[in-house]
Design a protein around this motif. Structure first.
Motif, mmCIF file in Angstrom:
data_model
loop_
_atom_site.group_PDB
_atom_site.id
_atom_site.type_symbol
_atom_site.label_atom_id
_atom_site.label_comp_id
_atom_site.label_asym_id
_atom_site.label_seq_id
_atom_site.Cartn_x
_atom_site.Cartn_y
_atom_site.Cartn_z
ATOM 1 N N VAL A 183 0.812 -1.048 0.003
ATOM 2 C CA VAL A 183 -0.012 0.105 -0.029
ATOM 3 C C VAL A 183 0.943 1.279 -0.022
ATOM 4 O O VAL A 183 1.779 1.308 0.746
ATOM 5 C CB VAL A 183 -0.825 -0.036 1.256
ATOM 6 C CG1 VAL A 183 -1.716 1.248 1.414
ATOM 7 C CG2 VAL A 183 -1.722 -1.164 1.210
ATOM 8 N N GLY A 184 0.538 2.185 -1.001
ATOM 9 C CA GLY A 184 1.410 3.401 -1.018
ATOM 10 C C GLY A 184 2.600 3.157 -1.936
ATOM 11 O O GLY A 184 3.222 4.387 -2.338
ATOM 12 N N GLN A 185 2.921 1.895 -2.351
ATOM 13 C CA GLN A 185 4.028 1.835 -3.219
ATOM 14 C C GLN A 185 3.988 2.485 -4.695
ATOM 15 O O GLN A 185 2.979 2.405 -5.112
ATOM 16 C CB GLN A 185 4.347 0.465 -3.055
ATOM 17 C CG GLN A 185 5.634 0.104 -3.922
ATOM 18 C CD GLN A 185 5.908 -1.385 -3.863
ATOM 19 O OE1 GLN A 185 5.269 -2.373 -3.502
ATOM 20 N NE2 GLN A 185 7.141 -1.949 -4.475
ATOM 21 N N SER A 186 4.899 3.100 -5.073
ATOM 22 C CA SER A 186 4.825 3.545 -6.463
ATOM 23 C C SER A 186 4.795 2.402 -7.468
ATOM 24 O O SER A 186 5.043 1.209 -7.226
ATOM 25 C CB SER A 186 6.214 4.154 -7.083
ATOM 26 O OG SER A 186 6.562 5.375 -6.008
ATOM 27 N N ARG A 187 3.882 2.586 -8.496
ATOM 28 C CA ARG A 187 3.437 1.281 -9.207
ATOM 29 C C ARG A 187 2.764 2.124 -10.685
ATOM 30 O O ARG A 187 2.621 3.088 -10.838
ATOM 31 C CB ARG A 187 2.423 0.671 -8.754
ATOM 32 C CG ARG A 187 0.957 1.234 -8.485
ATOM 33 C CD ARG A 187 0.024 0.432 -7.730
ATOM 34 N NE ARG A 187 0.429 0.225 -6.484
ATOM 35 C CZ ARG A 187 -0.270 0.160 -5.540
ATOM 36 N NH1 ARG A 187 -1.545 0.075 -5.478
ATOM 37 N NH2 ARG A 187 0.222 0.141 -4.221
ATOM 38 N N ILE A 188 2.976 1.138 -11.647
ATOM 39 C CA ILE A 188 2.159 1.229 -12.736
ATOM 40 C C ILE A 188 1.240 0.172 -12.994
ATOM 41 O O ILE A 188 1.461 -0.938 -12.876
ATOM 42 C CB ILE A 188 3.072 1.085 -13.921
ATOM 43 C CG1 ILE A 188 4.520 2.361 -13.904
ATOM 44 C CG2 ILE A 188 2.603 1.136 -15.460
ATOM 45 C CD1 ILE A 188 5.638 2.108 -15.015
ATOM 46 N N GLY A 189 0.005 0.710 -13.479
ATOM 47 C CA GLY A 189 -1.041 -0.095 -13.378
ATOM 48 C C GLY A 189 -1.447 -0.978 -12.377
ATOM 49 O O GLY A 189 -1.241 -0.312 -11.192
ATOM 50 N N GLY A 190 -2.479 -1.789 -12.515
ATOM 51 C CA GLY A 190 -3.158 -2.505 -11.258
ATOM 52 C C GLY A 190 -4.102 -1.569 -10.728
ATOM 53 O O GLY A 190 -5.009 -0.945 -11.384
ATOM 54 N N VAL A 191 -4.144 -1.402 -9.516
ATOM 55 C CA VAL A 191 -5.016 -0.563 -8.852
ATOM 56 C C VAL A 191 -4.579 0.517 -7.826
ATOM 57 O O VAL A 191 -3.589 0.002 -7.183
ATOM 58 C CB VAL A 191 -6.077 -1.434 -7.827
ATOM 59 C CG1 VAL A 191 -7.089 -0.713 -7.222
ATOM 60 C CG2 VAL A 191 -6.934 -2.700 -8.991
ATOM 61 N N PRO A 192 -5.020 1.628 -7.936
ATOM 62 C CA PRO A 192 -4.126 2.810 -7.023
ATOM 63 C C PRO A 192 -4.636 2.487 -5.460
ATOM 64 O O PRO A 192 -5.571 1.825 -5.170
ATOM 65 C CB PRO A 192 -4.878 4.000 -7.523
ATOM 66 C CG PRO A 192 -6.300 3.603 -7.953
ATOM 67 C CD PRO A 192 -5.835 2.141 -8.451
ATOM 68 N N ASP A 193 -3.783 3.058 -4.545
ATOM 69 C CA ASP A 193 -4.112 3.282 -3.092
ATOM 70 C C ASP A 193 -4.587 4.788 -3.029
ATOM 71 O O ASP A 193 -3.668 5.498 -3.118
ATOM 72 C CB ASP A 193 -2.890 2.730 -2.330
ATOM 73 C CG ASP A 193 -2.438 1.474 -2.604
ATOM 74 O OD1 ASP A 193 -3.286 0.643 -2.902
ATOM 75 O OD2 ASP A 193 -1.200 1.388 -2.594
ATOM 76 N N LEU A 194 -5.724 5.009 -2.456
ATOM 77 C CA LEU A 194 -6.415 6.370 -2.484
ATOM 78 C C LEU A 194 -6.771 6.640 -0.710
ATOM 79 O O LEU A 194 -7.058 5.719 -0.215
ATOM 80 C CB LEU A 194 -7.620 6.595 -3.193
ATOM 81 C CG LEU A 194 -7.421 6.367 -4.920
ATOM 82 C CD1 LEU A 194 -8.691 6.541 -5.537
ATOM 83 C CD2 LEU A 194 -6.297 7.283 -5.374
#
Length: 276
Positions: free
Chosen positions: A43-54
């Motif tokens: 949770v909170g980790q930088s990422r491309i694609g998938g689902v965001p953490d808001l």
């Protein structure tokens, strides 16, 4: 040795010293991104694609069309809309239709703070864009719907529940490292004579990022209809893993989306949502 001096020495050693200033003027530092497939990044980790953490209470960005706009669409587009409504991708609301924007990337800005001075040094930035939509044309580039969210404070984040979207990209965690981008050999701004093109290509390949060429704050590309990004825009992300998607951003939320050939799209007034 300074960045400028290092590149001048590199070009001088290849016999391109007479053209070094012209080449260096089109050479840019950028932040190289390494993406690693990850079905469940932290949770909170930088990422491309998938689902965001808001953060709690933050709505997933949506694009909207008024009923009057839709009435002016061609029959084929309205049939596509009907299919999207049936599938749940588009919802009908009083006075307009809405559709959630596909999630593109989540950036923990503390990860990239050591490499840049353009973006804030703290907080999270989220990018959304719909490559399947059409929003007209601006500056010779076709438009798509896009949006960004920014949270400057360290608030608790939760894995969002994704709404139906036109497309969803595979998740990948990302890491960052400093890099350099020299202009492509066909860049008309270089105008190198004769066999110097072959020598220059050797110089460029020596510092070129390995594929896939993901990058944050990348240098401009010499596109088919002009430089990318267009005037007034700043490259934010070049991502060749999302159907060669490149997302570019300029305050206060103007976004450009296109591939690295420059056949991209600009959004004059994207739906922008700031997180407070």
């Amino acid at each position: 040795m300074t960045w400028h001096a290092r590149h001048h020495e590199h070009l001088e050693g290849l016999g391109l010293g007479a053209y070094s200033e012209k080449i260096i003027a089109r050479t840019h530092e950028e932040i190289w991104i390494t993406a690693t497939p990850s079905e469940s990044p932290a949770v909170g980790q930088s990422r491309i694609g998938g689902v965001p953490d808001l953060p709690d209470g933050v709505a997933w960005p949506r694009q909207r069309w008024t009923h009057a706009e839709v009435q002016a669409w061609p029959d084929l587009s309205r049939r596509d809309l009907d299919e999207a409504i049936t599938s749940g991708v588009v919802t009908t609301e009083p006075g307009h239709f809405t559709a959630a924007l596909p999630f593109v990337a989540q950036l923990d800005l503390t990860d990239v703070a050591p490499f840049q001075t353009v973006l804030p040094r703290n907080g999270h930035l989220w990018l959304f864009a719909d490559q399947t939509s059409s929003g007209g044309e601006a500056g010779g580039f076709f438009c798509v719907a896009s949006a960004w969210l920014f949270e400057p404070q360290p608030r608790p984040l939760r894995r969002a529940v994704p709404p139906p979207v036109p497309e969803q990209f595979a998740a990948g965690s990302i890491s960052f490292a400093p890099g350099t981008a020299m202009p492509d050999f066909y860049d008309e701004h270089l105008a190198l004579p004769g066999d110097h093109w072959h020598t220059y290509e050797k110089a460029r390949v020596a510092v070129q990022q390995p594929e896939p060429r993901h990058a944050l704050l990348p240098g401009p590309d010499c596109g088919a209809i002009g430089d990318v990004p267009p005037p007034g825009y700043v490259h934010l992300v070049r991502d060749e893993g999302l159907d060669r998607l490149a997302a570019e951003l300029a305050p206060p939320g103007r976004m450009h989306v296109g591939d690295e050939r420059g056949d991209g799209t600009t959004v004059p007034d994207p739906p922008v949502a700031d997180v407070h």
